[in-house]
Design a protein around this motif. Structure first.
Motif, PDB file in Angstrom:
ATOM      1  N   LEU A  22       2.940   5.968  -2.919  1.00 24.90           N
ATOM      2  CA  LEU A  22       4.028   6.795  -3.445  1.00 24.90           C
ATOM      3  C   LEU A  22       3.996   6.866  -4.969  1.00 24.90           C
ATOM      4  N   LEU A  23       3.681   5.749  -5.608  1.00 23.44           N
ATOM      5  CA  LEU A  23       3.607   5.747  -7.064  1.00 23.44           C
ATOM      6  C   LEU A  23       2.430   6.569  -7.577  1.00 23.44           C
ATOM      7  N   THR A  24       1.467   6.841  -6.720  1.00 24.37           N
ATOM      8  CA  THR A  24       0.343   7.700  -7.092  1.00 24.37           C
ATOM      9  C   THR A  24       0.633   9.163  -6.778  1.00 24.37           C
ATOM     10  N   TYR A  37       0.832  -1.203   0.000  1.00 28.17           N
ATOM     11  CA  TYR A  37       0.000   0.000   0.000  1.00 28.17           C
ATOM     12  C   TYR A  37       0.868   1.255   0.000  1.00 28.17           C
ATOM     13  N   ILE A  86       3.559  10.821  -6.484  1.00 24.42           N
ATOM     14  CA  ILE A  86       4.642  11.467  -7.240  1.00 24.42           C
ATOM     15  C   ILE A  86       4.171  12.040  -8.574  1.00 24.42           C
ATOM     16  N   PRO A  87       3.435  11.312  -9.416  1.00 24.85           N
ATOM     17  CA  PRO A  87       2.962  11.929 -10.670  1.00 24.85           C
ATOM     18  C   PRO A  87       1.995  13.090 -10.441  1.00 24.85           C
ATOM     19  N   ILE A 100       3.925   1.587  -1.162  1.00 19.71           N
ATOM     20  CA  ILE A 100       4.565   1.703  -2.477  1.00 19.71           C
ATOM     21  C   ILE A 100       3.572   2.231  -3.501  1.00 19.71           C
ATOM     22  N   MET A 101       2.343   1.707  -3.490  1.00 19.30           N
ATOM     23  CA  MET A 101       1.329   2.175  -4.428  1.00 19.30           C
ATOM     24  C   MET A 101       0.946   3.630  -4.151  1.00 19.30           C
TER      25      MET A 101
END
Length: 58
Positions: free
Chosen positions: A9-11, A4, A13-14, A6-7
């Motif tokens: 952070l991947l959301t 969760y 940042i963009p 990691i997901m």
């Protein structure tokens, strides 16, 4: 738990990079941790030329 984070952070940042291009504060990206805020934020970004936000748009 780690997946969760990691997901998230991947959301975040963009969104942190794209929100200033739509004249929105980049700290709004913090709200994208929950899916209930991602959908309205994407809607605002899609219709940004038609939507005015009090306090941000002058």
């Amino acid at each position: 738990m780690w997946l969760y984070l990691i997901m998230a952070l991947l959301t975040i940042i963009p969104f942190w990079m794209f929100l200033p291009k739509f004249n929105l504060p980049s700290w709004f990206a913090i709200f994208t941790i929950t899916p209930f805020t991602v959908i309205p934020l994407l809607w605002v970004m899609a219709y940004r030329d038609k939507v005015t936000i009090p306090g941000i748009d002058k």
